[in-house]
Design a protein around this motif. Sequence first.
Motif, short mmCIF file in Angstrom:
data_model
loop_
_atom_site.label_atom_id
_atom_site.label_comp_id
_atom_site.label_asym_id
_atom_site.label_seq_id
_atom_site.Cartn_x
_atom_site.Cartn_y
_atom_site.Cartn_z
N PHE A 1 0.82 -1.21 0.00
CA PHE A 1 0.00 0.00 0.00
C PHE A 1 0.85 1.26 0.00
N CYS A 2 0.36 2.28 -0.66
CA CYS A 2 0.89 3.63 -0.55
C CYS A 2 -0.10 4.44 0.30
N ILE A 3 0.41 5.39 1.06
CA ILE A 3 -0.46 6.23 1.88
C ILE A 3 -0.60 7.59 1.22
N VAL A 4 -1.85 7.97 0.96
CA VAL A 4 -2.13 9.26 0.35
C VAL A 4 -2.83 10.14 1.38
N GLU A 5 -2.18 11.23 1.74
CA GLU A 5 -2.74 12.19 2.70
C GLU A 5 -3.39 13.32 1.93
N VAL A 6 -4.68 13.54 2.17
CA VAL A 6 -5.44 14.54 1.41
C VAL A 6 -5.89 15.64 2.37
N LYS A 7 -5.35 16.84 2.16
CA LYS A 7 -5.62 17.96 3.06
C LYS A 7 -6.68 18.88 2.48
N LYS B 1 -8.56 22.42 3.59
CA LYS B 1 -8.50 23.48 4.60
C LYS B 1 -9.46 24.63 4.30
N SER B 2 -10.47 24.39 3.54
CA SER B 2 -11.41 25.47 3.22
C SER B 2 -12.20 25.88 4.46
N THR B 3 -12.48 27.18 4.56
CA THR B 3 -13.32 27.67 5.65
C THR B 3 -14.75 27.20 5.50
N ALA B 4 -15.09 26.63 4.34
CA ALA B 4 -16.44 26.09 4.15
C ALA B 4 -16.64 24.82 4.96
N LEU B 5 -15.55 24.21 5.42
CA LEU B 5 -15.63 22.99 6.22
C LEU B 5 -15.49 23.32 7.70
N ASN B 6 -16.03 22.48 8.53
CA ASN B 6 -15.97 22.67 9.98
C ASN B 6 -14.54 22.44 10.45
N GLN B 7 -13.88 23.51 10.82
CA GLN B 7 -12.48 23.40 11.22
C GLN B 7 -12.31 22.98 12.68
N ASP B 8 -13.41 22.66 13.37
CA ASP B 8 -13.29 22.05 14.69
C ASP B 8 -12.78 20.62 14.58
N TYR B 9 -12.84 20.06 13.38
CA TYR B 9 -12.39 18.70 13.13
C TYR B 9 -11.33 18.70 12.05
N ASN B 10 -10.45 17.74 12.13
CA ASN B 10 -9.41 17.60 11.12
C ASN B 10 -10.04 17.15 9.80
N GLN B 11 -9.96 17.99 8.78
CA GLN B 11 -10.57 17.66 7.50
C GLN B 11 -9.61 16.92 6.57
N THR B 12 -8.45 16.54 7.10
CA THR B 12 -7.53 15.71 6.33
C THR B 12 -8.05 14.28 6.26
N VAL B 13 -7.93 13.68 5.07
CA VAL B 13 -8.36 12.29 4.87
C VAL B 13 -7.15 11.47 4.44
N TYR B 14 -7.13 10.22 4.90
CA TYR B 14 -6.03 9.33 4.54
C TYR B 14 -6.57 8.15 3.73
N PHE B 15 -5.84 7.82 2.66
CA PHE B 15 -6.19 6.68 1.81
C PHE B 15 -5.00 5.72 1.77
N TRP B 16 -5.29 4.46 2.01
CA TRP B 16 -4.30 3.41 1.77
C TRP B 16 -4.63 2.84 0.38
N VAL B 17 -3.78 3.12 -0.60
CA VAL B 17 -4.05 2.74 -1.98
C VAL B 17 -2.98 1.72 -2.41
N GLU B 18 -3.43 0.58 -2.92
CA GLU B 18 -2.48 -0.42 -3.38
C GLU B 18 -1.63 0.16 -4.50
N ARG B 19 -0.32 -0.05 -4.38
CA ARG B 19 0.61 0.50 -5.36
C ARG B 19 0.24 0.06 -6.78
N GLY B 20 0.18 1.04 -7.68
CA GLY B 20 -0.14 0.74 -9.07
C GLY B 20 -1.62 0.67 -9.37
#
Length: 628
Positions: A551-557, A559-578
Amino acid sequence: MDHGRRMGNRIHVFVVVSACIMLLLLLAGSYLQTDHEKEFIDGLFFEYTIDGQKIQIGLWQDEEDEMYYLFLPSCFAGKDKEFILAYEGSRGRLKIDGTSYKSGALFQETGDEEVHRMEVQSLFGNTFVDKPFRVLVSENLPVMMFTVEDKEELLDGDEYENKKYIETGALMMLDAEGNFVCSEKLDRFKVRGNLTATLDKKPFTFSFKEPIGLCGMESAIKWNLLANATDGSYIRNKAVLDLANKSIDAYEPDGEFVEVYLNGQYMGLYLLTEAVEIVENRIEIEPENSWFLEMELDFRLEENEPYVVSERGQIFVIKNADKVMEGEKGQIQDMVNDIESALFAEDGISSISGKKLSELIDIESWAELWLIQEISGNHDTGIASTFAYVTHKENPVLYAGPVWDFDGTMGNVNTVMFKNPAALIASIEESRPSGNANQNRWLAAMYQNDEFRIAIENKYAGVFRENLEEILNEKIDVWAEQISRSATLDAFRWHDERLSWMFALPEDYSISDGDDYHRFAGLESQIKMVKSFLAGKKNFLDRLWIEHADFCIVEVKNKSTALNQDYNQTVYFWVERGTPIEGLSQYESMGEENFYYVDADTKEIVTDGTVIWEDRVLEGIWKQEGEP
């Protein structure tokens, strides 16, 4: 002279009579202005005798259709019912379907969904109630009927601190067939919980004077009633407690579904659970030689509550402070810092004591707790409701457990980070926005330790995987069938207000048109949501730990003010290589005309379908129309 005296007497009588008439008119006016409907209904009960003991059930009004409802426990399903009508006759005279009933009269109910007409006349002959009432009967579940002296004060939602308000009272409990299984006085009855204590459907805790076993669970004094108000499936806590009991040898709390009435009023579907405490049949360790701790959020610390904070900011509340001697708080502080030093050391050895992590914590129990958090996708992972204990103060080793509090799991979460089952969320430290004091420090660091990671993989492959499969393939369907009717009644009892309590709703959930009481029932879509998350999590963990996919780890950030910034809006994906990344969040519905993701280093645009060959960090770019 006699004539004058007679005239005086007549005037006196006239004045007295006039005063009496005026008083009666004032009383009549006051009476007519009083809300007699509420007063009468609050005092009206349908009384039933079982094994010589009386139970009383009151009416509940749906304010939308102004119909009254009589919710009856499962033991009444499919049976003719004979009730004694109990009410204060001075408040009015009752008619049902045109027949007058005095207080103490017998009322027969022959169906499970009968609709009746109820009329109530005042002492002056005017009708102040003329409305239908409907009988709704539950299925399959035992019922707990609590009586306390001051229900209104107990449930007062104006003050959050009201959860400290304690009542005494009594409990009568019947099984689904109507057999009495418990009739006891209570030592205490109170509202419990944190966020859930602020909702109208309250969770409770209650205690007996002597240990009593309930629903097949071991005897104890203290018990909890989880309202599951934020969980539309009602089964999340049950599923996790069951998984823990099947997978862990140490004590884990058990729970069973029940229905609850408070002072005759239907409160809905609850999960009766064992309380997490150091007593016989629960956590069986020596209180005088033990420390019992809980990870806690900084804003939930109560005044005068003893706690320690690690060097990196991890908060531990001391739960058995009454058994902690003077000076021991400093020892607990030292132990926590020693463990933390080993956790964050590259070689896994504490710079304070020189001990390995495995000498400072019980690797097996922490691996079990880690898996429970990961499998459930708990949004409180590593920051709250995480218990730990030490059994010998002289040479402390910190054990994890028991597990607790899982309504915000399996997709029922208010942050996108925890919605993705194909991600190893317990390995992520920054589960809240940067700068927030409450982060998943310890569990994330544990996964970086080779010995700990091997323990997790072995536990999953050898124990948890099979038990998770059983829950997915068998138990969830059994629970859903068991609570189906009760879930429908509970959803109707709390209406769409309950929808606002949930952290997330299934995509296919909808409220039916019309005024039928089934319109709020959404158990099927809620159960599907739970199954989908757990199936996705199992497939991901199988690929990661059983098949050892790359797996590769993809960190997706984001940071728009349109989202609730009380919570971490970063998402993590474990994507199989290739293979292509899928499931990137889109936000067009929020008015962002131009939204896309770019690689943080190369600025390459990345979309669903982009093939991933290495670990990457993506950034969400938010541009309104017209921006360069």
